[in-house]
Enzyme design. Sequence first.
Site, mmCIF file in Angstrom:
data_model
loop_
_atom_site.group_PDB
_atom_site.id
_atom_site.type_symbol
_atom_site.label_atom_id
_atom_site.label_comp_id
_atom_site.label_asym_id
_atom_site.label_seq_id
_atom_site.Cartn_x
_atom_site.Cartn_y
_atom_site.Cartn_z
ATOM 1 N N ASN A 129 0.859 -1.184 0.000
ATOM 2 C CA ASN A 129 0.000 0.000 0.000
ATOM 3 C C ASN A 129 0.897 1.236 0.000
ATOM 4 O O ASN A 129 1.497 1.575 1.017
ATOM 5 C CB ASN A 129 -0.884 -0.041 1.260
ATOM 6 N N ARG A 172 -2.803 -2.023 -3.276
ATOM 7 C CA ARG A 172 -3.969 -1.173 -3.052
ATOM 8 C C ARG A 172 -3.891 -0.004 -4.029
ATOM 9 O O ARG A 172 -2.867 0.679 -4.118
ATOM 10 C CB ARG A 172 -3.955 -0.637 -1.631
ATOM 11 N N HIS A 210 -12.911 3.630 0.453
ATOM 12 C CA HIS A 210 -12.911 2.633 1.547
ATOM 13 C C HIS A 210 -13.630 1.342 1.128
ATOM 14 O O HIS A 210 -14.140 0.606 1.976
ATOM 15 C CB HIS A 210 -13.637 3.160 2.815
ATOM 16 N N HIS A 226 -17.425 2.987 8.561
ATOM 17 C CA HIS A 226 -15.965 2.950 8.705
ATOM 18 C C HIS A 226 -15.556 4.280 9.338
ATOM 19 O O HIS A 226 -15.553 5.325 8.672
ATOM 20 C CB HIS A 226 -15.310 2.765 7.326
ATOM 21 N N ARG A 254 -11.116 16.246 7.580
ATOM 22 C CA ARG A 254 -11.942 16.623 6.423
ATOM 23 C C ARG A 254 -13.322 17.057 6.890
ATOM 24 O O ARG A 254 -13.890 16.475 7.815
ATOM 25 C CB ARG A 254 -12.103 15.449 5.459
ATOM 26 N N GLU A 314 -8.348 -4.559 5.652
ATOM 27 C CA GLU A 314 -8.268 -4.313 4.204
ATOM 28 C C GLU A 314 -7.140 -5.124 3.567
ATOM 29 O O GLU A 314 -7.269 -5.608 2.455
ATOM 30 C CB GLU A 314 -8.057 -2.815 3.957
HETATM 31 P P1 ADP Z 1 -6.632 5.432 9.818
HETATM 32 O O1 ADP Z 1 -7.903 5.853 9.161
HETATM 33 O O2 ADP Z 1 -5.502 6.392 9.636
HETATM 34 O O3 ADP Z 1 -6.258 3.981 9.584
HETATM 35 P P2 ADP Z 1 -7.649 4.634 12.391
HETATM 36 O O4 ADP Z 1 -8.588 3.676 11.779
HETATM 37 O O5 ADP Z 1 -6.625 4.092 13.359
HETATM 38 O O6 ADP Z 1 -6.914 5.552 11.374
HETATM 39 O O7 ADP Z 1 -8.526 5.709 13.166
HETATM 40 C C1 ADP Z 1 -7.987 6.756 13.909
HETATM 41 C C2 ADP Z 1 -9.023 7.186 14.941
HETATM 42 O O8 ADP Z 1 -9.349 6.037 15.722
HETATM 43 C C3 ADP Z 1 -8.552 8.249 15.889
HETATM 44 O O9 ADP Z 1 -9.556 9.249 16.025
HETATM 45 C C4 ADP Z 1 -8.355 7.528 17.215
HETATM 46 O O10 ADP Z 1 -8.786 8.319 18.291
HETATM 47 C C5 ADP Z 1 -9.243 6.323 17.092
HETATM 48 N N1 ADP Z 1 -8.620 5.141 17.746
HETATM 49 C C6 ADP Z 1 -7.695 4.329 17.200
HETATM 50 N N2 ADP Z 1 -7.335 3.370 18.085
HETATM 51 C C7 ADP Z 1 -8.038 3.591 19.213
HETATM 52 C C8 ADP Z 1 -8.112 2.956 20.511
HETATM 53 N N3 ADP Z 1 -7.386 1.877 20.801
HETATM 54 N N4 ADP Z 1 -8.966 3.469 21.417
HETATM 55 C C9 ADP Z 1 -9.739 4.535 21.123
HETATM 56 N N5 ADP Z 1 -9.692 5.186 19.935
HETATM 57 C C10 ADP Z 1 -8.863 4.734 18.996
#
Ligand code: ADP
Length: 414
Positions: free
Chosen positions: A8, A95, A184, A215, A248, A394
């Site tokens: 990716n 990806r 996504h 998501h 965003r 993914e």
């Molecule tokens: P990306 O879209 O970059 O892959 P993520 O899916 O990890 O990012 O999402 C990031 C968001 O998820 C952030 O707002 C973060 O606060 C929340 N988050 C990620 N891991 C945790 C966790 N273990 N506990 C609570 N919130 C989390």
Amino acid sequence: MVLVLVVNCGSSSLKYQLFDMRDETILAKGLAERVSVAGGRDAVLTHQPAATPELRVEAPMADHSVAVALVLDALTHPVHGVVESLAQIGAVGHRVVHGGEAFARSVLITPEVLQAIERCAELAPLHNPANLMGIRAAQRHLPHVPHVAVFDTAFHQTMPRRAWLYGLPYELYEKYGIRRYGFHGTSHLYVSQIAGEFLESRGIPRQEQKIITCHLGNGCSMAAVLAGQSIDTSMGFTPLEGLLMGTRCGDLDPAIIPFLMERLGMTTDEVEEYTNRKAGLLGVSGVSSDMRDISAAAAAGNDRAVAAIELFCYRVRKYIGAYAAAMGGVHAVVFTAGIGENNPEVRRRCVEGLEFLGIKIDPERNQATPKGEPAVDISAPDATAHVLVIPTNEELLIARDTAAIVSQSHTPCA
Ligand code: ADP
């Protein structure tokens, strides 16, 4: 074909995972960061094998080809490696962000496919060129191995016209491809498949299933999945549309854009920067783009943080209502990605007041986070719709698609 490498590529990064498809385990994963045409002198590769300690390689990475070479070195490293020879890697899955209308499913990469991805780059100028660099670099280093492209947009190609057409003059779609594509897709497909299996085990056949997938990560989007097919999604021409996200803005009156340009003298680049990187949870709260920081600030009484959470959850709730209307009901709402998987308070607020749709969560079950289970049902016993927490994966979907396409293309003709 047993081992599949999933790649990716971002503009300055390369993430990878090597899967053993016999049991779908990850042999190693890692990330090359700060790859840059300016020399990438502060670039670093973090390689995490499943069975041996992490390897950190600080080396200049002026392009993705250098990054791929370092990844392949790490995979065959005498101590931290997981394969003896690169010949053990049977296929590479890439990806790709934008497949436009050209790709409704994953495909084996041929020169024609590369050209088509290049044409789609106009629609995703930040992402597709980086994806292409990754493909070309990987092909250069693994020339005898099949490479497969898996698109973020492909799953949403089943949307009916009423869901993807904008209310703009039709020729803008015909001439420039201005329409809603959605993103996504691999995540929405992956979690909706698991939700579909869950519903089937509860006696709801696939062709009747109405699933809403949320998501909620840094980027956030939702999809309405009817009988296994995406019929609507919240992101549009670009990932900017729809829900409030980390940085965003999501849905916006388009008249705000010329207002910003005329009254505040912003350039198109500045508007782009504002709406993509300075808005969303970050812009509204003024605290952070990370929901954990915002929750902490809200708990400490920061009213803008409170507003950001309210706006975030309200939009998800509105889209659930809209998608239930689009499908004529809902059997399951799925929460996934960083926020969806880990934040019970956000989940609770996203479905608050939706009892009229049969959606009601059990407060105790809602505290659970799935660890090792494909799906956790957090709905109340008297709810008629299920609320499921399903960790997204993914990379696994990319690996599965890659393995499936490669084995099909190797099937001898009868
Ligand atoms: P990306 O879209 O970059 O892959 P993520 O899916 O990890 O990012 O999402 C990031 C968001 O998820 C952030 O707002 C973060 O606060 C929340 N988050 C990620 N891991 C945790 C966790 N273990 N506990 C609570 N919130 C989390």
